[in-house]
Motif scaffolding. Structure first.
Motif, PDB file in Angstrom:
ATOM      1  N   PRO A 175       7.086  23.378   8.915  1.00 58.75           N
ATOM      2  CA  PRO A 175       7.217  22.142   8.116  1.00 58.75           C
ATOM      3  C   PRO A 175       6.126  21.110   8.369  1.00 58.75           C
ATOM      4  CG  PRO A 175       9.360  22.832   8.886  1.00 58.75           C
ATOM      5  CD  PRO A 175       8.369  23.728   9.563  1.00 58.75           C
ATOM      6  N   VAL A 176       5.615  21.034   9.610  1.00 59.78           N
ATOM      7  CA  VAL A 176       4.603  20.016   9.919  1.00 59.78           C
ATOM      8  C   VAL A 176       3.240  20.615  10.251  1.00 59.78           C
ATOM      9  CG1 VAL A 176       6.305  18.355  10.744  1.00 59.78           C
ATOM     10  CG2 VAL A 176       5.256  19.930  12.372  1.00 59.78           C
ATOM     11  N   MET A 177       3.163  21.944  10.397  1.00 60.65           N
ATOM     12  CA  MET A 177       1.917  22.558  10.829  1.00 60.65           C
ATOM     13  C   MET A 177       1.302  23.512   9.806  1.00 60.65           C
ATOM     14  SD  MET A 177       2.988  23.324  14.805  1.00 60.65           S
ATOM     15  CE  MET A 177       1.369  23.945  15.291  1.00 60.65           C
ATOM     16  N   ALA A 178       2.113  24.099   8.941  1.00 66.22           N
ATOM     17  CA  ALA A 178       1.591  25.054   7.958  1.00 66.22           C
ATOM     18  C   ALA A 178       0.963  24.304   6.787  1.00 66.22           C
ATOM     19  CB  ALA A 178       2.703  25.969   7.459  1.00 66.22           C
ATOM     20  N   SER A 179      -0.199  24.758   6.335  1.00 69.46           N
ATOM     21  CA  SER A 179      -0.893  24.122   5.207  1.00 69.46           C
ATOM     22  C   SER A 179      -0.965  25.081   4.031  1.00 69.46           C
ATOM     23  CB  SER A 179      -2.303  23.702   5.628  1.00 69.46           C
ATOM     24  OG  SER A 179      -2.250  22.682   6.604  1.00 69.46           O
ATOM     25  N   TYR A 180      -0.596  24.598   2.856  1.00 64.15           N
ATOM     26  CA  TYR A 180      -0.600  25.400   1.637  1.00 64.15           C
ATOM     27  C   TYR A 180      -1.284  24.618   0.519  1.00 64.15           C
ATOM     28  CZ  TYR A 180       3.450  27.572   4.023  1.00 64.15           C
ATOM     29  OH  TYR A 180       4.293  28.158   4.926  1.00 64.15           O
ATOM     30  N   ARG A 181      -1.761  25.343  -0.480  1.00 61.46           N
ATOM     31  CA  ARG A 181      -2.114  24.676  -1.731  1.00 61.46           C
ATOM     32  C   ARG A 181      -0.812  24.304  -2.423  1.00 61.46           C
ATOM     33  NH1 ARG A 181      -5.661  29.265  -1.774  1.00 61.46           N
ATOM     34  NH2 ARG A 181      -7.853  28.667  -1.544  1.00 61.46           N
ATOM     35  N   PRO A 182      -0.681  23.074  -2.898  1.00 60.22           N
ATOM     36  CA  PRO A 182       0.599  22.647  -3.464  1.00 60.22           C
ATOM     37  C   PRO A 182       0.893  23.205  -4.847  1.00 60.22           C
ATOM     38  CG  PRO A 182      -1.008  20.882  -3.626  1.00 60.22           C
ATOM     39  CD  PRO A 182      -1.661  21.973  -2.830  1.00 60.22           C
ATOM     40  N   GLY A 183      -0.121  23.780  -5.514  1.00 62.50           N
ATOM     41  CA  GLY A 183       0.108  24.315  -6.845  1.00 62.50           C
ATOM     42  C   GLY A 183       0.563  23.235  -7.814  1.00 62.50           C
ATOM     43  N   SER A 184       1.414  23.614  -8.741  1.00 60.86           N
ATOM     44  CA  SER A 184       1.800  22.702  -9.826  1.00 60.86           C
ATOM     45  C   SER A 184       2.612  21.501  -9.376  1.00 60.86           C
ATOM     46  CB  SER A 184       2.574  23.473 -10.899  1.00 60.86           C
ATOM     47  OG  SER A 184       1.726  24.410 -11.544  1.00 60.86           O
ATOM     48  N   THR A 185       3.174  21.535  -8.167  1.00 61.57           N
ATOM     49  CA  THR A 185       3.900  20.351  -7.702  1.00 61.57           C
ATOM     50  C   THR A 185       2.966  19.149  -7.570  1.00 61.57           C
ATOM     51  OG1 THR A 185       3.593  21.003  -5.379  1.00 61.57           O
ATOM     52  CG2 THR A 185       5.622  21.726  -6.460  1.00 61.57           C
ATOM     53  N   PHE A 186       1.668  19.426  -7.400  1.00 62.88           N
ATOM     54  CA  PHE A 186       0.690  18.340  -7.263  1.00 62.88           C
ATOM     55  C   PHE A 186       0.463  17.618  -8.588  1.00 62.88           C
ATOM     56  CE2 PHE A 186      -3.647  16.615  -6.542  1.00 62.88           C
ATOM     57  CZ  PHE A 186      -3.399  15.939  -5.360  1.00 62.88           C
ATOM     58  N   LYS A 187       0.850  18.231  -9.696  1.00 64.65           N
ATOM     59  CA  LYS A 187       0.682  17.606 -11.009  1.00 64.65           C
ATOM     60  C   LYS A 187       1.470  16.308 -11.129  1.00 64.65           C
ATOM     61  CE  LYS A 187      -0.095  22.102 -13.245  1.00 64.65           C
ATOM     62  NZ  LYS A 187       0.507  23.172 -14.069  1.00 64.65           N
ATOM     63  N   LEU A 188       2.533  16.186 -10.353  1.00 63.30           N
ATOM     64  CA  LEU A 188       3.326  14.955 -10.377  1.00 63.30           C
ATOM     65  C   LEU A 188       2.495  13.775  -9.891  1.00 63.30           C
ATOM     66  CD1 LEU A 188       6.619  16.396  -8.836  1.00 63.30           C
ATOM     67  CD2 LEU A 188       6.099  16.035 -11.269  1.00 63.30           C
ATOM     68  N   ILE A 189       1.727  13.986  -8.844  1.00 64.40           N
ATOM     69  CA  ILE A 189       0.846  12.928  -8.338  1.00 64.40           C
ATOM     70  C   ILE A 189      -0.258  12.641  -9.335  1.00 64.40           C
ATOM     71  CG2 ILE A 189      -0.761  12.296  -6.487  1.00 64.40           C
ATOM     72  CD1 ILE A 189       0.894  13.958  -4.570  1.00 64.40           C
ATOM     73  N   GLN A 190      -0.828  13.682  -9.926  1.00 56.18           N
ATOM     74  CA  GLN A 190      -1.897  13.498 -10.920  1.00 56.18           C
ATOM     75  C   GLN A 190      -1.412  12.639 -12.085  1.00 56.18           C
ATOM     76  OE1 GLN A 190      -4.692  14.197  -9.818  1.00 56.18           O
ATOM     77  NE2 GLN A 190      -5.261  16.373  -9.844  1.00 56.18           N
ATOM     78  N   ALA A 191      -0.188  12.929 -12.543  1.00 57.07           N
ATOM     79  CA  ALA A 191       0.362  12.165 -13.670  1.00 57.07           C
ATOM     80  C   ALA A 191       0.512  10.690 -13.310  1.00 57.07           C
ATOM     81  CB  ALA A 191       1.710  12.753 -14.077  1.00 57.07           C
ATOM     82  N   LEU A 192       1.018  10.410 -12.110  1.00 59.84           N
ATOM     83  CA  LEU A 192       1.225   9.028 -11.691  1.00 59.84           C
ATOM     84  C   LEU A 192      -0.097   8.291 -11.500  1.00 59.84           C
ATOM     85  CD1 LEU A 192       4.126   9.744  -9.191  1.00 59.84           C
ATOM     86  CD2 LEU A 192       4.307   8.406 -11.300  1.00 59.84           C
ATOM     87  N   VAL A 193      -1.103   8.975 -10.956  1.00 60.90           N
ATOM     88  CA  VAL A 193      -2.424   8.358 -10.797  1.00 60.90           C
ATOM     89  C   VAL A 193      -3.036   8.058 -12.153  1.00 60.90           C
ATOM     90  CG1 VAL A 193      -4.791   8.748 -10.007  1.00 60.90           C
ATOM     91  CG2 VAL A 193      -2.865   9.357  -8.527  1.00 60.90           C
ATOM     92  N   GLY A 194      -2.912   8.998 -13.082  1.00 58.77           N
ATOM     93  CA  GLY A 194      -3.453   8.792 -14.428  1.00 58.77           C
ATOM     94  C   GLY A 194      -2.800   7.618 -15.135  1.00 58.77           C
ATOM     95  N   LEU A 195      -1.496   7.487 -14.998  1.00 59.32           N
ATOM     96  CA  LEU A 195      -0.785   6.369 -15.616  1.00 59.32           C
ATOM     97  C   LEU A 195      -1.189   5.034 -14.983  1.00 59.32           C
ATOM     98  CD1 LEU A 195       2.741   8.011 -15.902  1.00 59.32           C
ATOM     99  CD2 LEU A 195       1.361   7.228 -17.831  1.00 59.32           C
ATOM    100  N   GLN A 196      -1.289   4.996 -13.661  1.00 61.40           N
ATOM    101  CA  GLN A 196      -1.659   3.767 -12.977  1.00 61.40           C
ATOM    102  C   GLN A 196      -3.095   3.355 -13.294  1.00 61.40           C
ATOM    103  OE1 GLN A 196       0.420   1.804 -11.279  1.00 61.40           O
ATOM    104  NE2 GLN A 196      -1.204   0.302 -10.906  1.00 61.40           N
ATOM    105  N   GLU A 197      -3.975   4.332 -13.415  1.00 63.13           N
ATOM    106  CA  GLU A 197      -5.378   4.037 -13.740  1.00 63.13           C
ATOM    107  C   GLU A 197      -5.543   3.643 -15.210  1.00 63.13           C
ATOM    108  OE1 GLU A 197      -8.494   4.311 -11.857  1.00 63.13           O
ATOM    109  OE2 GLU A 197      -7.021   3.977 -10.278  1.00 63.13           O
ATOM    110  N   GLY A 198      -4.545   3.895 -16.016  1.00 62.88           N
ATOM    111  CA  GLY A 198      -4.605   3.519 -17.435  1.00 62.88           C
ATOM    112  C   GLY A 198      -5.412   4.461 -18.298  1.00 62.88           C
ATOM    113  N   VAL A 199      -5.721   5.647 -17.797  1.00 65.45           N
ATOM    114  CA  VAL A 199      -6.513   6.593 -18.602  1.00 65.45           C
ATOM    115  C   VAL A 199      -5.612   7.407 -19.526  1.00 65.45           C
ATOM    116  CG1 VAL A 199      -8.347   6.745 -16.882  1.00 65.45           C
ATOM    117  CG2 VAL A 199      -6.452   8.380 -16.790  1.00 65.45           C
ATOM    118  N   VAL A 200      -4.285   7.375 -19.294  1.00 66.43           N
ATOM    119  CA  VAL A 200      -3.321   7.992 -20.200  1.00 66.43           C
ATOM    120  C   VAL A 200      -2.127   7.061 -20.331  1.00 66.43           C
ATOM    121  CG1 VAL A 200      -3.959  10.397 -19.729  1.00 66.43           C
ATOM    122  CG2 VAL A 200      -2.247   9.269 -18.284  1.00 66.43           C
TER     123      VAL A 200
END
Length: 630
Positions: A302-327
């Motif tokens: 839980p605290v030591m293994a590193s993975y690519r987050p895959g599509s779960t990372f899209k949630l952060i992308q969406a929030l950043v895009g909304l906050q930046e006002g580009v979408v």
């Protein structure tokens, strides 16, 4: 003038003499330690080791406590064992083990007592104490053994073992002595100072043969040992054991957090082990077996293994895009001119649908707009400023840094920035085509399961989080480090979370996360599939429930589990239902997840396979403390 000087000199020597007389009076009459030292042949100083603090779950259930045991000490110079074979039979040890233990004790000191055998149970002590009277130089010292109410939470709780020479030498204050026990990992290590308590001291009288004759001066100089502080955790023991059962025969992690406090509800690192096997006098043997295990049960995923987050990372992308006002929530993108493929679904005309359908082209275009601040006429040249702004936004979610959980060895993961790509491609020699894979959570992004559970908590809270922590109270006053009660902001406006949560609800109701549905409870979730070069892809799910008043945020990672909806989502749904309702309604799904065995999909070397097969054939259970041979 000379007469005055003579009086000054005489006065000076008189004062010095009085000081010496006062000091002599103190040492001989008032200071008891001087008396003790002068009577060292008849007065013995005995150190009393306190019980370590106990650990409880969020409902007051005991998780870790102490069992009284006995350590057999030896003073080599005084030790007399005429019939070695009989001695070994009494203690249930081999002759070579006896020789080895005596040699270790002699190397430490021939005149000072040291541990010969650790942690004999009270039954063993009762059966051999009369016999041990025949062997001078040996004595019993009462001690305690960490005991666990359930075979769970091994990596989170950690283990206690004998202090190493390196740790002894590194002490800032001389508290520990050789053969003392100390927390080596997990909660036991982080809260060592609180758990260890305060030592006591007794002065006892003995004759020339070392036979106890009673307390010295009626015990008026004795100090009582003070037990360590108890720890109160946010763990729900019942939910924890249920999550363990679902993760059996799998490699991966479960992290569940209470969004409103940051308390850890459940933390599974699979495969795991029974923590009791490292709380025995066979610690070295059992620890070595765990180290050899190719599935690495000592690795706290839980605290030591590193993975690519895959599509779960899209949630952060969406929030950043909304906050930046580009979408905006209603922004739509086509699949045209996009280098990443998409699932078979209708046109994506909003943020919510982009999340529900996990549309790769949608988040490719969104990320490009973030990087170039909507100025996308020429994307052949790198936009270092755009990447740095994006990096700053994403890091507010705790990505690419340590969150500060009260567990050791937390990994930062990786969140690439300009400096990172400059190092790979040369300064400003990279362009969007080199980095677009991070738009969908692939490429160079690495993240721990703990961080993704925290992302779920952030979305549940609509923009903020509390640093995740296992322990929420120390001692009777239940003190807590202020860092765990300090609200941490992502600087994303609360209004931007509504369309993202709408999309997560859609993913549960009709999208890729349908297997995480709970009857009568509104769940928000998102699946992810993490690319894996060595075998099948990893299955990921993050989510929270109930949406109206979030009580649990969760992340599940199942290595080699395939798509997120195949393994991670159903396991997460079952755990959330169990925690929220105390029961599970979909027994067929529960049975299927418990029986799902993915260990055979883990890529191992031929040597690891051979080792695993050898260990399986032996079928040898970890050894316990008992000396009694049946």
């Amino acid at each position: 003038m000379l007469e005055n000087r003579r009086f000054v000199i005489i006065g000076f020597f008189a004062i010095v003499g009085l000081i010496y007389l006062a000091r002599l009076f103190y040492l001989q009459v008032l200071d008891e330690s001087y008396s003790i030292v002068s009577s060292s042949n008849s007065i013995k100083r005995v150190i009393e080791i306190p019980f370590r603090g106990q650990i409880y779950d969020r409902n007051g259930k005991l998780i870790v406590y102490n069992t009284p045991v006995y350590d057999l000490m030896v003073t080599p110079r005084k030790a007399k064992v005429e019939d070695t074979l009989r001695f070994c039979r009494v203690l249930g040890i081999e002759r070579r083990e006896f020789d080895s233990l005596m040699n270790v004790a002699s190397v430490y000191s021939r005149n000072k007592p040291s541990v010969f055998l650790r942690q004999l149970s009270k039954e063993d002590f009762a059966s051999i104490q009369d016999v041990m009277v025949d062997y001078s130089g040996f004595q019993f010292v009462k001690s305690s053994l960490r005991t666990y109410t359930a075979p769970t939470l091994a990596n989170t709780l950690g283990y206690v073992s004998e202090i190493t020479k390196k740790q002894l030498d590194a002490q800032e204050e001389p508290y520990y002595r050789q053969s003392d026990y100390i927390g080596q990992s997990g909660v036991e290590k982080i809260y060592e100072n609180e758990l260890r308590g305060k030592r006591g001291t007794k002065f006892v009288m003995q004759n020339v043969a070392g036979v106890y004759k009673g307390p010295w001066k009626g015990g008026e100089l004795d100090t009582m040992a003070v037990a360590g502080s108890n720890l109160y955790s946010g763990i729900d023991l019942e939910t924890q054991q249920y999550a363990d059962s679902l993760m059996g025969h799998k490699v991966g992690s479960v992290v569940a957090i209470e969004p409103s406090t940051g308390q850890i509800i459940s933390m599974v690192s699979a495969p795991t082990y029974d923590p009791n096997i490292l709380a025995s006098r066979f610690f070295s043997k059992n620890y070595s077996a765990l180290v050899r295990n190719p599935f690495k049960p000592l690795f706290n995923r839980p605290v030591m293994a590193s993975y690519r987050p895959g599509s779960t990372f899209k949630l952060i992308q969406a929030l950043v895009g909304l906050q930046e006002g580009v979408v905006t929530p209603g922004s739509g993108f086509s699949h045209a001119n996009c280098p990443v493929g998409c699932h078979n679904h209708a046109a994506t005309t909003s943020i919510a649908l982009g999340v529900t359908h996990s549309c790769n082209p949608y988040f490719y275009h969104l990320f490009r707009r973030v990087i170039y601040n909507n100025k996308i006429s020429n994307t052949f040249k790198a936009s270092a400023a755009g990447l740095e702004d994006w990096h700053t936004r994403v890091s507010k979610f705790g990505i690419g840094q340590q969150l500060g959980i009260d567990l050791p060895s937390e990994r930062k993961g990786n969140l690439p920035d300009k400096k990172y790509y400059d190092k790979i491609y040369g300064e400003n020699a990279w362009k969007f085509s080199n980095i677009y894979s991070i738009s969908i959570g692939e490429g160079e992004i690495l993240i721990t399961p703990l961080k993704m559970a925290n992302v779920a908590a952030i979305i549940a809270n609509k923009g903020y989080f509390y640093t995740p922590h296992v322990i929420h109270g120390v001692g009777d006053q239940k003190k807590l480090d202020p860092m765990y009660t300090t609200r941490r902001e992502t600087n994303v406006d609360a209004r931007h979370f509504a369309p993202v949560i709408e999309g997560m609800i859609g993913a549960i109701q009709s999208g890729t996360a349908k297997s995480a549905r709970i009857e009568g409870i509104t769940v928000a979730g998102k699946t992810g599939t993490s690319q894996n070069k060595k075998g099948d892809d990893h299955s990921i799910f993050i989510g929270f429930a109930p949406v109206e008043n979030p009580k649990i945020a969760i992340a599940v990672f199942v290595e080699n589990g395939g798509f997120g909806g195949q393994a991670a989502a159903p396991i997460a749904g079952l755990i959330m239902e169990k925690y929220l309702t105390g029961k599970v309604t979909n027994k067929a799904l529960e049975k299927r997840m418990m029986e799902l065995n993915l260990l055979n999909k883990v890529v191992l070397t031929p040597e690891q396979r051979a080792m695993l097969k050898s260990d399986t054939l032996r079928k040898k259970a970890p050894e316990s403390n008992s000396l009694l041979k049946k």
